[in-house]
Scaffold this active site. Sequence first.
Site, PDB file in Angstrom:
ATOM      1  N   THR A   1       0.870  -1.175   0.000  1.00 40.59           N
ATOM      2  CA  THR A   1       0.000   0.000   0.000  1.00 40.59           C
ATOM      3  C   THR A   1       0.902   1.220   0.000  1.00 40.59           C
ATOM      4  OG1 THR A   1      -1.354   1.375   1.485  1.00 40.59           O
ATOM      5  CG2 THR A   1      -0.197  -0.446   2.483  1.00 40.59           C
TER       6      THR A   1
ATOM      7  N   CYS B   1      -1.375   5.007  -5.775  1.00 37.82           N
ATOM      8  CA  CYS B   1      -2.223   4.169  -4.942  1.00 37.82           C
ATOM      9  C   CYS B   1      -2.242   2.822  -5.628  1.00 37.82           C
ATOM     10  CB  CYS B   1      -3.630   4.752  -4.816  1.00 37.82           C
ATOM     11  SG  CYS B   1      -4.745   3.687  -3.884  1.00 37.82           S
TER      12      CYS B   1
END
Length: 228
Positions: free
Chosen positions: A83, A195
């Site tokens: 992440t 992202c």
Amino acid sequence: MRTIGLLGGMSWESTAHYYRAINQGVAARLGGLHSAELIIHSVDFAPIAEMQKAGRWDEAGALLGQAAKGLEQAGADILGLATNTMHMVAEQLTAQISIPFIHIADPTAAALLGDGYECVGLLGTSFTMEMGFYRDRLAASGLTVLVPDVDRTNLNGIIYEQLCKGIVCDDSRRIYIAAIERLAARGAQAVILGCTEIGMLIDDSVSPLPCYDTTELHSSALVDAALR
């Protein structure tokens, strides 16, 4: 081959992409029936997303630090955090482990600089776009980093309300393309998909600028570290 520890689930959609990309990378390098030595801890994202929203970063860092420690104890030789946003707590996490940690921003910066780019756009969650933990690391490598000056709320909402749930919409793709066009008008030469879910929506076939997908770049760096 060293064993990769992958701390994922944020979201599981992108973690599934990591699993595929890492195994494909090992197979391409070693051939035959080779696949990655890989241990995954996939967390429940809902409580972490609530911690993000409430600014409870220390609590989130403690939770992920314990998960990282568990991966090391389970036999991981290197660690990747699957992440971008939660690299906000990277220092807290690495304080809990003694194995190498592959930071997602480093292979991203290296790829951009290697291709000759100096000014780049950054798309991601509001936290990644607005807080210094990610932009500052890219800037320290020599990159000028631009973030959208409008539509950050819309871009963030598409990630959490759609992409993290596996929903891909053409209208949302158009919003991202428009944001990239505005970054290009301000001087961005390429765009970071900062992202791990954005690659579900945007790639070079639709983007006005060359795309650098952090999920792919991070996965490749983890393969390199495992086979080095």
